[in-house]
Design a protein around this motif. Structure first.
Motif, PDB file in Angstrom:
ATOM      1  N   GLU A 127     -66.169  26.634 -65.550  1.00 31.44           N
ATOM      2  CA  GLU A 127     -65.037  27.371 -64.977  1.00 31.44           C
ATOM      3  C   GLU A 127     -65.493  28.305 -63.867  1.00 31.44           C
ATOM      4  OE1 GLU A 127     -62.219  29.122 -67.559  1.00 31.44           O
ATOM      5  OE2 GLU A 127     -62.145  27.435 -68.929  1.00 31.44           O
ATOM      6  N   LEU A 128     -64.562  28.580 -62.970  1.00 28.98           N
ATOM      7  CA  LEU A 128     -64.819  29.477 -61.852  1.00 28.98           C
ATOM      8  C   LEU A 128     -63.897  30.681 -61.956  1.00 28.98           C
ATOM      9  CD1 LEU A 128     -65.032  26.887 -58.949  1.00 28.98           C
ATOM     10  CD2 LEU A 128     -66.922  28.036 -60.087  1.00 28.98           C
ATOM     11  N   SER A 129     -64.398  31.816 -61.572  1.00 29.45           N
ATOM     12  CA  SER A 129     -63.605  33.041 -61.605  1.00 29.45           C
ATOM     13  C   SER A 129     -63.729  33.716 -60.257  1.00 29.45           C
ATOM     14  CB  SER A 129     -64.109  33.973 -62.706  1.00 29.45           C
ATOM     15  OG  SER A 129     -63.381  35.175 -62.716  1.00 29.45           O
ATOM     16  N   MET A 130     -62.602  33.946 -59.638  1.00 24.86           N
ATOM     17  CA  MET A 130     -62.591  34.542 -58.316  1.00 24.86           C
ATOM     18  C   MET A 130     -62.613  36.065 -58.438  1.00 24.86           C
ATOM     19  SD  MET A 130     -59.853  34.104 -55.205  1.00 24.86           S
ATOM     20  CE  MET A 130     -58.510  34.812 -56.159  1.00 24.86           C
ATOM     21  N   GLY A 131     -63.536  36.681 -57.738  1.00 23.85           N
ATOM     22  CA  GLY A 131     -63.549  38.136 -57.628  1.00 23.85           C
ATOM     23  C   GLY A 131     -62.844  38.537 -56.348  1.00 23.85           C
ATOM     24  N   TYR A 132     -61.807  39.306 -56.453  1.00 25.05           N
ATOM     25  CA  TYR A 132     -61.009  39.639 -55.275  1.00 25.05           C
ATOM     26  C   TYR A 132     -60.464  41.049 -55.383  1.00 25.05           C
ATOM     27  CZ  TYR A 132     -56.990  38.898 -58.365  1.00 25.05           C
ATOM     28  OH  TYR A 132     -56.080  38.992 -59.403  1.00 25.05           O
ATOM     29  N   GLY A 133     -60.007  41.570 -54.280  1.00 26.61           N
ATOM     30  CA  GLY A 133     -59.356  42.869 -54.239  1.00 26.61           C
ATOM     31  C   GLY A 133     -57.905  42.711 -53.836  1.00 26.61           C
ATOM     32  N   ALA A 134     -57.075  43.636 -54.312  1.00 25.55           N
ATOM     33  CA  ALA A 134     -55.654  43.600 -53.968  1.00 25.55           C
ATOM     34  C   ALA A 134     -55.019  44.927 -54.337  1.00 25.55           C
ATOM     35  CB  ALA A 134     -54.946  42.458 -54.699  1.00 25.55           C
ATOM     36  N   GLU A 135     -53.968  45.276 -53.634  1.00 25.36           N
ATOM     37  CA  GLU A 135     -53.208  46.466 -53.986  1.00 25.36           C
ATOM     38  C   GLU A 135     -52.363  46.172 -55.227  1.00 25.36           C
ATOM     39  OE1 GLU A 135     -49.660  49.386 -52.239  1.00 25.36           O
ATOM     40  OE2 GLU A 135     -50.279  47.586 -51.153  1.00 25.36           O
ATOM     41  N   VAL A 136     -52.394  47.072 -56.203  1.00 28.79           N
ATOM     42  CA  VAL A 136     -51.574  46.927 -57.397  1.00 28.79           C
ATOM     43  C   VAL A 136     -50.330  47.799 -57.238  1.00 28.79           C
ATOM     44  CG1 VAL A 136     -51.452  47.171 -59.901  1.00 28.79           C
ATOM     45  CG2 VAL A 136     -53.610  46.528 -58.809  1.00 28.79           C
TER      46      VAL A 136
ATOM     47  N   LYS B  51     -57.589  39.663 -51.297  1.00 29.63           N
ATOM     48  CA  LYS B  51     -58.725  39.487 -50.405  1.00 29.63           C
ATOM     49  C   LYS B  51     -59.920  39.078 -51.256  1.00 29.63           C
ATOM     50  CE  LYS B  51     -61.542  41.723 -46.864  1.00 29.63           C
ATOM     51  NZ  LYS B  51     -61.784  42.949 -46.083  1.00 29.63           N
ATOM     52  N   MET B  52     -60.365  37.836 -51.084  1.00 32.47           N
ATOM     53  CA  MET B  52     -61.424  37.305 -51.923  1.00 32.47           C
ATOM     54  C   MET B  52     -62.784  37.899 -51.550  1.00 32.47           C
ATOM     55  SD  MET B  52     -62.219  33.316 -52.666  1.00 32.47           S
ATOM     56  CE  MET B  52     -63.522  32.784 -53.774  1.00 32.47           C
ATOM     57  N   ASN B  53     -63.583  38.208 -52.579  1.00 37.05           N
ATOM     58  CA  ASN B  53     -64.913  38.758 -52.366  1.00 37.05           C
ATOM     59  C   ASN B  53     -66.001  37.751 -52.715  1.00 37.05           C
ATOM     60  OD1 ASN B  53     -67.380  40.275 -53.935  1.00 37.05           O
ATOM     61  ND2 ASN B  53     -66.743  41.424 -52.114  1.00 37.05           N
ATOM     62  N   HIS B  54     -65.871  37.075 -53.865  1.00 38.20           N
ATOM     63  CA  HIS B  54     -66.864  36.099 -54.289  1.00 38.20           C
ATOM     64  C   HIS B  54     -66.243  35.133 -55.291  1.00 38.20           C
ATOM     65  CE1 HIS B  54     -67.032  39.199 -57.436  1.00 38.20           C
ATOM     66  NE2 HIS B  54     -67.388  38.208 -58.258  1.00 38.20           N
ATOM     67  N   LEU B  55     -66.982  34.081 -55.614  1.00 40.49           N
ATOM     68  CA  LEU B  55     -66.537  33.078 -56.577  1.00 40.49           C
ATOM     69  C   LEU B  55     -67.639  32.925 -57.614  1.00 40.49           C
ATOM     70  CD1 LEU B  55     -64.195  31.122 -57.157  1.00 40.49           C
ATOM     71  CD2 LEU B  55     -65.439  29.387 -55.846  1.00 40.49           C
ATOM     72  N   SER B  56     -67.304  33.188 -58.899  1.00 44.77           N
ATOM     73  CA  SER B  56     -68.318  33.229 -59.950  1.00 44.77           C
ATOM     74  C   SER B  56     -68.208  32.022 -60.879  1.00 44.77           C
ATOM     75  CB  SER B  56     -68.180  34.523 -60.761  1.00 44.77           C
ATOM     76  OG  SER B  56     -69.074  34.533 -61.852  1.00 44.77           O
ATOM     77  N   LEU B  57     -69.373  31.457 -61.236  1.00 49.19           N
ATOM     78  CA  LEU B  57     -69.441  30.386 -62.228  1.00 49.19           C
ATOM     79  C   LEU B  57     -69.440  31.022 -63.617  1.00 49.19           C
ATOM     80  CD1 LEU B  57     -69.815  27.292 -62.643  1.00 49.19           C
ATOM     81  CD2 LEU B  57     -72.295  27.748 -62.720  1.00 49.19           C
ATOM     82  N   GLU B  58     -68.467  30.603 -64.479  1.00 51.09           N
ATOM     83  CA  GLU B  58     -68.282  31.225 -65.781  1.00 51.09           C
ATOM     84  C   GLU B  58     -68.123  30.176 -66.878  1.00 51.09           C
ATOM     85  OE1 GLU B  58     -68.444  34.377 -66.297  1.00 51.09           O
ATOM     86  OE2 GLU B  58     -68.271  35.215 -64.282  1.00 51.09           O
ATOM     87  N   HIS B  59     -68.396  30.568 -68.123  1.00 56.90           N
ATOM     88  CA  HIS B  59     -68.108  29.703 -69.272  1.00 56.90           C
ATOM     89  C   HIS B  59     -66.604  29.644 -69.536  1.00 56.90           C
ATOM     90  CE1 HIS B  59     -72.149  28.823 -70.562  1.00 56.90           C
ATOM     91  NE2 HIS B  59     -72.476  30.098 -70.437  1.00 56.90           N
ATOM     92  N   ARG B  60     -65.940  30.789 -69.379  1.00 54.93           N
ATOM     93  CA  ARG B  60     -64.509  30.834 -69.626  1.00 54.93           C
ATOM     94  C   ARG B  60     -63.893  31.836 -68.667  1.00 54.93           C
ATOM     95  NH1 ARG B  60     -63.385  32.201 -75.515  1.00 54.93           N
ATOM     96  NH2 ARG B  60     -63.834  34.334 -74.839  1.00 54.93           N
ATOM     97  N   ALA B  61     -62.827  31.448 -68.003  1.00 52.09           N
ATOM     98  CA  ALA B  61     -62.253  32.289 -66.965  1.00 52.09           C
ATOM     99  C   ALA B  61     -60.785  32.557 -67.248  1.00 52.09           C
ATOM    100  CB  ALA B  61     -62.423  31.624 -65.600  1.00 52.09           C
ATOM    101  N   ARG B  62     -60.215  33.439 -66.449  1.00 51.70           N
ATOM    102  CA  ARG B  62     -58.886  33.942 -66.733  1.00 51.70           C
ATOM    103  C   ARG B  62     -57.765  32.971 -66.337  1.00 51.70           C
ATOM    104  NH1 ARG B  62     -57.776  39.387 -67.030  1.00 51.70           N
ATOM    105  NH2 ARG B  62     -59.628  39.836 -65.796  1.00 51.70           N
ATOM    106  N   GLY B  63     -58.002  32.159 -65.325  1.00 52.79           N
ATOM    107  CA  GLY B  63     -56.894  31.398 -64.749  1.00 52.79           C
ATOM    108  C   GLY B  63     -56.485  30.152 -65.504  1.00 52.79           C
ATOM    109  N   GLY B  64     -57.247  29.748 -66.528  1.00 52.05           N
ATOM    110  CA  GLY B  64     -56.844  28.600 -67.324  1.00 52.05           C
ATOM    111  C   GLY B  64     -57.523  27.311 -66.883  1.00 52.05           C
TER     112      GLY B  64
END
Length: 375
Positions: free
Chosen positions: A131-140, A161-174
């Protein structure tokens, strides 16, 4: 704030150089679940203690022109680096590959090409870390509402605004945000929780937390450590100040004791007066002179010189002079005629007509005669 999200990958292949290239969906619209500590760590909006905060990402956040540009040429990492993500200072240490420049919309997703270039990261991928997990910034925007699909949310995001893309065992997006095939296990509890969970030791207890949850805890631990250090610094400074003050007081006490020791009691004063008077009497018995302002040692020396001459004391130690003085005192005591006071009184008594009683009687008669009238 750096958010994280999960992504899937397709079209995986290896290059002649051993790199792994693929296409991946790196972002999607809809509602994502976050911890309250991730979204509102300072509890400024009352969400910090909420177990799950539902964050809505509208199309205007995901497909905004600036967002679409930011998905290209982003560094890839093997796990989120934490902190502020990837920058020029840590890129060399954490980057394992990058995304490409062909960013396209794919329904409710954003798809980009990517390449894994690090051997260890490729080995992890082949071992099941897909799985991939995107690290990004955004106004909440802290405003609740209901999405077009009828799902309630607690807040929503502005352009990402994307900062990086991380290789993960389990990610948030499904399951849609993955490299290659295979469907991941959905976490229990009905929520697709964040990224690979990290084990964190908190007060001696091992717990599983998300990357951002770990960041929040580490931030609090850092603040606690800083506070502890500041407290110790103040305590040490206070102890040092007290020690210095105690030292000053001890020095003052020692000075006071020394002054007290130098003070003479009434008995000591009497002894010194008696001893001085005795010395002067002895000195005048031997050599009648004015000894005002002289010390005891100077008086003894003056007496010896008066009786024996300068040669008697030349080059001699005080102890020798004191001994010579005592010998002179002993000699004077053997001959009462040497007593100046005694001789003075004898001399006075020996003058004819100068008996004090006779003198007084003669004066009285003279006064009476001077007051009688002449016959």
């Amino acid at each position: 704030m750096i958010f994280t999200d999960s992504i899937a990958v397709s079209g995986v292949r290896r290059t002649e150089d051993g790199y792994l290239v693929a296409e991946a969906r790196v972002a999607r619209t809809g509602i994502q679940d976050y911890l309250g500590t991730e979204i509102d760590p300072e509890n400024e909006h009352g969400l910090r203690d909420k177990p799950i905060v539902r964050v809505y990402r509208p199309e205007s956040a995901v497909f905004h022109a600036d967002a679409m540009h930011s998905y290209a040429y982003r560094p890839m990492t093997n796990g989120h680096p934490g902190g502020d993500g990837v920058n020029s200072k840590n890129w060399k240490d954490v980057a394992i590959g990058s995304t490409g420049g062909e960013v396209v919309r794919d329904g409710q997703f954003v798809k980009v090409p990517l390449v894994l270039m690090d051997a260890k990261a490729i080995e992890d991928y082949e071992s099941g870390k897909r799985e991939l997990s995107m690290g990004y910034g955004a106004e909440v925007v802290f405003q609740d509402g209901v999405s077009p699909d009828g799902e309630a949310f607690d807040c929503f995001l502005g352009p990402m605004k994307m900062n990086h893309l991380s290789l993960e065992h389990r990610a948030r997006g499904g399951e849609h945000l993955r490299i290659g095939d295979g469907k991941p296990n959905t976490p229990t509890g009905g929520h697709d929780m964040a990224d690979a969970l990290r084990k964190l030791l908190v007060d001696g207890i091992s717990i599983d937390v998300t990357e951002q949850g770990a960041q929040a805890i580490e931030k609090l631990n850092t603040k606690l450590a800083d506070a502890t250090t500041a407290t110790k610094t103040l305590t040490d400074a206070h102890a040092t100040a007290i020690a210095l003050k105690d030292g000053e007081l001890a020095k003052k006490d020692a000075e006071i004791d020394a002054l007290k020791a130098k003070q003479l009691s009434d008995a000591d004063i009497d002894k010194r007066v008696t001893a001085r008077a005795d010395l002067l009497t002895k000195a005048k018995t031997i050599a009648d002179a004015d000894y005002t302002g002289k010390t005891d040692a100077e008086i003894r020396k003056a007496v010896v010189i008066a009786k024996l001459g300068d040669a008697a004391v030349a080059g001699k130690a005080d102890a020798y002079i004191d001994a010579r003085f005592e010998i002179l005192v002993e000699d004077a005591a053997k001959n009462p005629a040497n007593d100046p006071f005694r001789q003075h009184m004898i001399h006075q008594d020996g003058k004819p007509g100068e008996n004090p009683a006779d003198v007084a009687r003669a004066k009285m008669l003279a006064d009476l005669n001077s007051t009688q009238p002449a016959k």
